[in-house]
Scaffold this motif. Structure first.
Motif, PDB file in Angstrom:
ATOM      1  N   THR A   1       6.169  -0.823   1.708  1.00  0.00           N
ATOM      2  CA  THR A   1       4.937  -1.645   1.730  1.00  0.00           C
ATOM      3  C   THR A   1       3.949  -1.270   0.256  1.00  0.00           C
ATOM      4  O   THR A   1       3.885  -0.139   0.083  1.00  0.00           O
ATOM      5  N   VAL A   2       3.559  -2.397  -0.412  1.00  0.00           N
ATOM      6  CA  VAL A   2       2.712  -2.208  -1.465  1.00  0.00           C
ATOM      7  C   VAL A   2       1.254  -2.478  -1.093  1.00  0.00           C
ATOM      8  O   VAL A   2       0.958  -3.595  -0.610  1.00  0.00           O
ATOM      9  N   SER A   3       0.140  -1.692  -1.491  1.00  0.00           N
ATOM     10  CA  SER A   3      -1.200  -2.145  -1.289  1.00  0.00           C
ATOM     11  C   SER A   3      -1.464  -3.250  -1.747  1.00  0.00           C
ATOM     12  O   SER A   3      -1.151  -3.399  -3.337  1.00  0.00           O
TER      13      SER A   3
ATOM     14  N   ASN B   1       0.902  -9.890   2.242  1.00  0.00           N
ATOM     15  CA  ASN B   1       1.372  -8.570   2.097  1.00  0.00           C
ATOM     16  C   ASN B   1       2.579  -8.645   0.942  1.00  0.00           C
ATOM     17  O   ASN B   1       3.226  -9.584   0.471  1.00  0.00           O
ATOM     18  N   ALA B   2       2.943  -7.361   0.580  1.00  0.00           N
ATOM     19  CA  ALA B   2       3.791  -7.172  -0.508  1.00  0.00           C
ATOM     20  C   ALA B   2       4.575  -6.019  -0.341  1.00  0.00           C
ATOM     21  O   ALA B   2       4.393  -5.037   0.357  1.00  0.00           O
TER      22      ALA B   2
ATOM     23  N   GLU C   1       3.937   3.526   7.738  1.00  0.00           N
ATOM     24  CA  GLU C   1       2.855   2.843   8.200  1.00  0.00           C
ATOM     25  C   GLU C   1       1.742   2.720   7.089  1.00  0.00           C
ATOM     26  O   GLU C   1       0.609   2.617   7.012  1.00  0.00           O
ATOM     27  N   GLN C   2       2.160   3.227   5.884  1.00  0.00           N
ATOM     28  CA  GLN C   2       1.286   3.470   4.611  1.00  0.00           C
ATOM     29  C   GLN C   2       1.619   2.455   3.795  1.00  0.00           C
ATOM     30  O   GLN C   2       2.696   1.849   3.443  1.00  0.00           O
ATOM     31  N   ALA C   3       0.558   1.656   3.132  1.00  0.00           N
ATOM     32  CA  ALA C   3       0.619   0.925   1.927  1.00  0.00           C
ATOM     33  C   ALA C   3       0.519   1.706   0.531  1.00  0.00           C
ATOM     34  O   ALA C   3      -0.457   2.109   0.411  1.00  0.00           O
TER      35      ALA C   3
ATOM     36  N   VAL D   1       1.221   0.482  -6.349  1.00  0.00           N
ATOM     37  CA  VAL D   1       2.344  -0.180  -7.012  1.00  0.00           C
ATOM     38  C   VAL D   1       3.245   0.938  -7.659  1.00  0.00           C
ATOM     39  O   VAL D   1       4.297   0.992  -7.516  1.00  0.00           O
ATOM     40  N   ALA D   2       2.686   1.655  -8.513  1.00  0.00           N
ATOM     41  CA  ALA D   2       3.414   2.825  -9.252  1.00  0.00           C
ATOM     42  C   ALA D   2       4.165   3.848  -8.275  1.00  0.00           C
ATOM     43  O   ALA D   2       5.233   4.131  -8.437  1.00  0.00           O
ATOM     44  N   GLU D   3       3.319   4.295  -7.283  1.00  0.00           N
ATOM     45  CA  GLU D   3       3.913   5.204  -6.266  1.00  0.00           C
ATOM     46  C   GLU D   3       4.985   4.512  -5.398  1.00  0.00           C
ATOM     47  O   GLU D   3       6.128   4.868  -5.200  1.00  0.00           O
ATOM     48  N   ALA D   4       4.829   3.217  -5.098  1.00  0.00           N
ATOM     49  CA  ALA D   4       5.860   2.272  -4.189  1.00  0.00           C
ATOM     50  C   ALA D   4       7.247   2.194  -5.032  1.00  0.00           C
ATOM     51  O   ALA D   4       8.311   2.571  -4.619  1.00  0.00           O
ATOM     52  N   LEU D   5       7.092   1.852  -6.622  1.00  0.00           N
ATOM     53  CA  LEU D   5       8.215   1.996  -7.597  1.00  0.00           C
ATOM     54  C   LEU D   5       8.737   3.266  -7.644  1.00  0.00           C
ATOM     55  O   LEU D   5       9.809   3.172  -7.800  1.00  0.00           O
TER      56      LEU D   5
END
Length: 232
Positions: free
Chosen positions: A223-225, A211-212, A18-20, A23-27
């Protein structure tokens, strides 16, 4: 609905669906939850607010990622004379004229990128049915139909990738490997999204980057913010 294996399910537990994420955290999470034993490719995906049925809202091009993709691209160049020599000197893996056209027509496809000089397109055009469906057909928009063969080959070898929105306005592109440092993945991702924003069609209205997400070859999507690069 497709069933996923145990490793995939374990990876999924480490992600808040459920969270976006920034970028750095997603990767960082992509690297952490990648389930395969091999060095998985990291891919970025974007859904754009464009109407792909309209000619003035097509999004297609190419960009050189600062840290490459982690994959060595096999480059085929259709050229003759001095341009063929330039291609060979630049590091092209295969260079030729009618001989290569005939070889590809016969089913040979051991290459990843095709570059052609404009004067060869009359012959290369005959390969449309073979190269087109595989996304390998040279195109001026991606810099693969050019007399500047040295530049074209060197860019591909340095990490140039092509991007193209599908019928639904989605773009998928590799941005590196799980083994890459997080900073390199972030820089590659940033370069790609900044490029997509620069080529936004003037006719596109409303939210452009809807979205990304990022993922590894075998891992779940994260999901990326979009707030950091869209202002929303």
């Amino acid at each position: 609905m497709a069933k996923h294996g145990k490793k995939y399910q374990e990876s999924l537990k480490k992600i808040d669906r459920e969270q976006a994420y920034e970028v750095a955290e997603a990767l960082r999470l992509v690297k952490e939850v990648a389930p395969a034993k091999f060095d998985e490719t990291v891919e970025a995906a974007f859904r754009l607010g464009i109407d792909t049925k309209r000619a003035d809202q097509q999004v297609r091009g190419a960009v050189v990622l600062p840290h490459g993709t982690g994959k060595t691209q096999r480059v085929l160049v259709f050229a003759k004379g001095e341009k063929a020599k330039e291609a060979e000197a630049a590091g092209a893996d295969f260079v030729g004229e009618e001989d290569l056209v005939a070889k590809v027509t016969g089913g040979w496809l051991d290459f990843d990128v095709v570059i052609a000089t404009p004067d060869m397109m009359g012959q290369v055009g005959k390969l449309g049915r073979v190269l087109g469906p595989r996304g390998l057909m040279p195109n001026p928009k991606t810099g693969t139909v050019t007399f500047e063969v040295t530049k074209a080959v060197e860019e591909v070898k340095a990490g140039k990738i092509e991007y193209r929105a599908d019928k639904s306005g989605n773009i998928h592109a590799p941005i590196g490997k799980v083994s890459f440092d997080n900073e390199k993945l972030v820089e590659n991702f940033t370069t790609l999204i900044e490029t997509l924003i620069k080529v936004k069609p003037a006719a596109a209205k409303g939210v452009y980057v809807k979205n990304a997400a990022v993922s590894s070859t075998m891992g779940p999507g994260i999901t990326v913010s979009t707030s950091s690069f869209t202002g929303r």
